[in-house]
Design a protein around this motif. Structure first.
Motif, mmCIF file in Angstrom:
data_model
loop_
_atom_site.group_PDB
_atom_site.id
_atom_site.type_symbol
_atom_site.label_atom_id
_atom_site.label_comp_id
_atom_site.label_asym_id
_atom_site.label_seq_id
_atom_site.Cartn_x
_atom_site.Cartn_y
_atom_site.Cartn_z
ATOM 1 N N LYS A 23 0.942 -1.347 0.094
ATOM 2 C CA LYS A 23 0.089 -0.100 0.027
ATOM 3 C C LYS A 23 0.776 1.148 0.014
ATOM 4 C CE LYS A 23 -1.972 1.146 3.863
ATOM 5 N NZ LYS A 23 -3.092 1.287 4.974
ATOM 6 N N VAL A 24 0.636 2.182 -0.722
ATOM 7 C CA VAL A 24 1.613 3.516 -0.964
ATOM 8 C C VAL A 24 1.194 4.194 0.382
ATOM 9 C CG1 VAL A 24 1.809 5.525 -2.249
ATOM 10 C CG2 VAL A 24 1.519 3.368 -3.337
ATOM 11 N N LEU A 25 2.087 4.730 0.888
ATOM 12 C CA LEU A 25 2.001 5.622 2.322
ATOM 13 C C LEU A 25 2.170 6.995 1.862
ATOM 14 C CD1 LEU A 25 3.774 3.291 4.933
ATOM 15 C CD2 LEU A 25 1.156 3.550 4.375
ATOM 16 N N SER A 26 3.373 7.239 0.628
ATOM 17 C CA SER A 26 3.344 8.534 0.442
ATOM 18 C C SER A 26 3.952 8.844 -0.961
ATOM 19 C CB SER A 26 4.752 9.195 1.529
ATOM 20 O OG SER A 26 5.788 8.350 0.791
ATOM 21 N N ARG A 27 3.601 9.993 -1.326
ATOM 22 C CA ARG A 27 3.619 10.312 -2.695
ATOM 23 C C ARG A 27 5.008 10.654 -3.100
ATOM 24 N NH1 ARG A 27 -0.004 10.687 -6.158
ATOM 25 N NH2 ARG A 27 -2.232 11.137 -5.809
ATOM 26 N N PRO A 28 5.675 11.069 -4.137
ATOM 27 C CA PRO A 28 6.914 11.467 -4.442
ATOM 28 C C PRO A 28 7.032 12.812 -3.966
ATOM 29 C CG PRO A 28 6.243 10.401 -6.378
ATOM 30 C CD PRO A 28 4.955 10.453 -5.509
ATOM 31 N N SER A 29 7.979 13.337 -3.382
ATOM 32 C CA SER A 29 8.190 14.646 -2.759
ATOM 33 C C SER A 29 8.782 15.609 -3.949
ATOM 34 C CB SER A 29 9.034 14.799 -1.509
ATOM 35 O OG SER A 29 10.614 14.667 -1.979
#
Length: 180
Positions: free
Chosen positions: A14-20
Protein backbone atom coordinates in the motif's frame (compact mmCIF):
# COMPACT_ATOMS: atom_id res chain seq x y z
CA UNK A 1 0.19 -1.92 -5.83
CA UNK A 2 2.91 -4.53 -6.17
CA UNK A 3 6.60 -3.89 -5.53
CA UNK A 4 9.53 -5.84 -6.93
CA UNK A 5 11.37 -8.01 -4.42
CA UNK A 6 14.63 -9.98 -4.65
CA UNK A 7 13.25 -12.85 -2.56
CA UNK A 8 9.58 -13.16 -3.57
CA UNK A 9 9.64 -11.52 -7.05
CA UNK A 10 6.63 -9.32 -6.18
CA UNK A 11 4.99 -8.26 -2.92
CA UNK A 12 1.60 -6.62 -2.43
CA UNK A 13 1.84 -3.19 -0.82
CA UNK A 14 0.00 0.00 0.00
CA UNK A 15 1.42 3.41 -0.92
CA UNK A 16 2.01 5.53 2.19
CA UNK A 17 3.51 8.65 0.60
CA UNK A 18 3.70 10.26 -2.81
CA UNK A 19 6.96 11.45 -4.37
CA UNK A 20 8.16 14.69 -2.80
CA UNK A 21 9.15 17.85 -4.63
CA UNK A 22 12.69 17.49 -3.26
CA UNK A 23 15.01 16.90 -6.23
CA UNK A 24 16.70 13.90 -4.56
CA UNK A 25 13.42 12.27 -3.50
CA UNK A 26 11.14 13.11 -6.45
CA UNK A 27 11.07 9.49 -7.72
CA UNK A 28 10.74 7.84 -4.31
CA UNK A 29 7.55 6.62 -2.64
CA UNK A 30 7.18 4.96 0.73
CA UNK A 31 5.08 1.77 0.81
CA UNK A 32 3.89 -0.70 3.41
CA UNK A 33 4.07 -4.36 2.42
CA UNK A 34 0.75 -6.04 3.18
CA UNK A 35 0.94 -9.79 3.32
CA UNK A 36 -2.17 -11.66 2.09
CA UNK A 37 -4.13 -13.39 4.87
CA UNK A 38 -3.04 -16.83 3.66
CA UNK A 39 0.63 -15.79 3.34
CA UNK A 40 2.03 -18.12 6.01
CA UNK A 41 0.18 -21.17 4.63
CA UNK A 42 1.03 -20.53 0.99
CA UNK A 43 4.53 -19.03 1.02
CA UNK A 44 7.94 -20.53 1.71
CA UNK A 45 9.66 -18.22 4.18
CA UNK A 46 13.35 -17.37 3.63
CA UNK A 47 15.69 -17.21 6.58
CA UNK A 48 16.60 -13.56 6.02
CA UNK A 49 14.49 -10.71 4.71
CA UNK A 50 16.62 -8.14 2.87
CA UNK A 51 16.02 -4.41 2.35
CA UNK A 52 13.21 -4.12 4.92
CA UNK A 53 12.60 -1.81 7.80
CA UNK A 54 10.32 -3.75 10.10
CA UNK A 55 8.09 -1.84 12.50
CA UNK A 56 5.98 -4.37 14.40
CA UNK A 57 4.43 -6.63 11.77
CA UNK A 58 4.69 -3.93 9.11
CA UNK A 59 7.38 -3.79 6.47
CA UNK A 60 8.05 -0.26 5.27
CA UNK A 61 10.10 0.30 2.12
CA UNK A 62 11.26 3.25 0.08
CA UNK A 63 10.72 2.52 -3.61
CA UNK A 64 12.51 4.22 -6.50
CA UNK A 65 9.89 4.55 -9.23
CA UNK A 66 12.57 4.87 -11.93
CA UNK A 67 13.12 1.10 -11.62
CA UNK A 68 9.55 0.42 -12.84
CA UNK A 69 8.10 0.61 -16.34
CA UNK A 70 6.62 4.06 -16.93
CA UNK A 71 7.79 5.04 -13.42
CA UNK A 72 4.60 3.56 -11.94
CA UNK A 73 3.98 0.58 -9.66
CA UNK A 74 1.85 -2.26 -11.07
CA UNK A 75 -1.67 -2.27 -9.63
CA UNK A 76 -3.22 -5.12 -7.67
CA UNK A 77 -6.54 -6.65 -8.66
CA UNK A 78 -8.62 -6.01 -5.57
CA UNK A 79 -12.26 -5.55 -4.64
CA UNK A 80 -11.68 -4.21 -1.13
CA UNK A 81 -8.82 -2.70 0.84
CA UNK A 82 -9.24 -2.28 4.57
CA UNK A 83 -6.51 -1.06 6.91
CA UNK A 84 -4.11 -3.96 6.45
CA UNK A 85 -6.32 -6.49 4.69
CA UNK A 86 -6.83 -6.85 0.97
CA UNK A 87 -9.54 -8.83 -0.83
CA UNK A 88 -8.06 -9.97 -4.13
CA UNK A 89 -9.87 -10.55 -7.40
CA UNK A 90 -9.11 -14.10 -8.59
CA UNK A 91 -10.11 -15.24 -12.09
CA UNK A 92 -9.92 -18.68 -13.73
CA UNK A 93 -9.31 -16.89 -17.06
CA UNK A 94 -6.69 -14.25 -16.35
CA UNK A 95 -7.69 -12.32 -19.48
CA UNK A 96 -10.62 -11.18 -17.28
CA UNK A 97 -8.33 -9.56 -14.69
CA UNK A 98 -8.59 -5.76 -14.62
CA UNK A 99 -4.77 -5.45 -14.45
CA UNK A 100 -2.76 -8.09 -16.31
CA UNK A 101 0.99 -8.05 -15.71
CA UNK A 102 3.65 -10.37 -14.25
CA UNK A 103 2.80 -9.73 -10.59
CA UNK A 104 -0.95 -10.13 -11.18
CA UNK A 105 -0.40 -13.43 -13.01
CA UNK A 106 1.84 -14.79 -10.23
CA UNK A 107 -0.58 -13.90 -7.44
CA UNK A 108 -3.65 -15.10 -9.37
CA UNK A 109 -2.01 -18.47 -10.09
CA UNK A 110 -0.91 -18.72 -6.45
CA UNK A 111 -4.46 -18.07 -5.20
CA UNK A 112 -5.98 -20.60 -7.61
CA UNK A 113 -3.39 -23.26 -6.90
CA UNK A 114 -3.27 -22.80 -3.12
CA UNK A 115 -7.04 -22.83 -2.62
CA UNK A 116 -7.66 -26.17 -0.84
CA UNK A 117 -11.21 -26.40 -2.24
CA UNK A 118 -10.04 -26.44 -5.85
CA UNK A 119 -6.25 -26.78 -6.03
CA UNK A 120 -6.22 -27.19 -9.80
CA UNK A 121 -2.82 -26.76 -11.42
CA UNK A 122 -4.32 -25.35 -14.65
CA UNK A 123 -5.59 -21.92 -15.55
CA UNK A 124 -5.63 -19.82 -18.70
CA UNK A 125 -5.08 -16.42 -20.26
CA UNK A 126 -7.55 -16.41 -23.13
CA UNK A 127 -6.54 -19.40 -25.30
CA UNK A 128 -3.21 -19.91 -23.51
CA UNK A 129 -3.17 -22.69 -20.91
CA UNK A 130 -0.93 -22.23 -17.88
CA UNK A 131 0.04 -25.42 -16.05
CA UNK A 132 1.88 -25.83 -12.76
CA UNK A 133 3.59 -29.03 -11.73
CA UNK A 134 1.75 -30.11 -8.56
CA UNK A 135 4.52 -32.63 -7.74
CA UNK A 136 1.81 -35.12 -6.71
CA UNK A 137 -0.54 -37.38 -8.67
CA UNK A 138 -4.07 -35.96 -8.46
CA UNK A 139 -6.35 -38.99 -8.94
CA UNK A 140 -9.60 -37.03 -9.21
CA UNK A 141 -8.09 -34.64 -11.73
CA UNK A 142 -6.74 -37.37 -14.02
CA UNK A 143 -9.62 -39.88 -13.81
CA UNK A 144 -10.96 -41.41 -17.04
CA UNK A 145 -14.20 -39.43 -16.57
CA UNK A 146 -12.30 -36.11 -16.37
CA UNK A 147 -10.05 -37.03 -19.31
CA UNK A 148 -13.11 -37.79 -21.47
CA UNK A 149 -14.87 -34.60 -20.38
CA UNK A 150 -11.93 -32.39 -21.32
CA UNK A 151 -11.14 -34.30 -24.50
CA UNK A 152 -14.72 -33.70 -25.68
CA UNK A 153 -14.69 -30.02 -24.68
CA UNK A 154 -11.31 -28.88 -25.99
CA UNK A 155 -11.10 -25.72 -28.01
CA UNK A 156 -10.21 -27.52 -31.24
CA UNK A 157 -13.50 -29.48 -31.18
CA UNK A 158 -15.16 -26.18 -32.13
CA UNK A 159 -14.72 -24.86 -35.69
CA UNK A 160 -11.58 -22.70 -35.79
CA UNK A 161 -12.20 -18.96 -35.53
CA UNK A 162 -10.05 -18.30 -38.59
CA UNK A 163 -13.02 -19.30 -40.77
CA UNK A 164 -14.86 -16.22 -39.50
CA UNK A 165 -12.15 -13.71 -40.36
CA UNK A 166 -13.07 -11.20 -43.09
CA UNK A 167 -9.89 -11.98 -45.03
CA UNK A 168 -10.92 -15.64 -45.26
CA UNK A 169 -14.42 -14.65 -46.41
CA UNK A 170 -12.87 -12.43 -49.08
CA UNK A 171 -10.66 -15.30 -50.27
CA UNK A 172 -13.64 -17.68 -50.35
CA UNK A 173 -15.74 -15.13 -52.27
CA UNK A 174 -12.87 -14.45 -54.68
CA UNK A 175 -12.38 -18.18 -55.33
CA UNK A 176 -16.11 -18.74 -55.92
CA UNK A 177 -16.18 -15.75 -58.32
CA UNK A 178 -13.25 -17.20 -60.27
CA UNK A 179 -14.91 -20.59 -60.57
CA UNK A 180 -18.32 -19.26 -61.67
Amino acid sequence: VYIADDVYSWLPAKVLSRPSSDQLEKHVVKVQVIKPTNWNETTVQPLVMKNNTIEGDQMIRSIDLRKYAGHVLPLQNVTRIDDNEVTSVVKADMADLPNLHEAAVLYNVKELYCDPSSCVPYTRVGDIIIALNPFVWMKELYSQKKQTFYADALIWSVPPPIAKRPSMELMTNAESTLHS
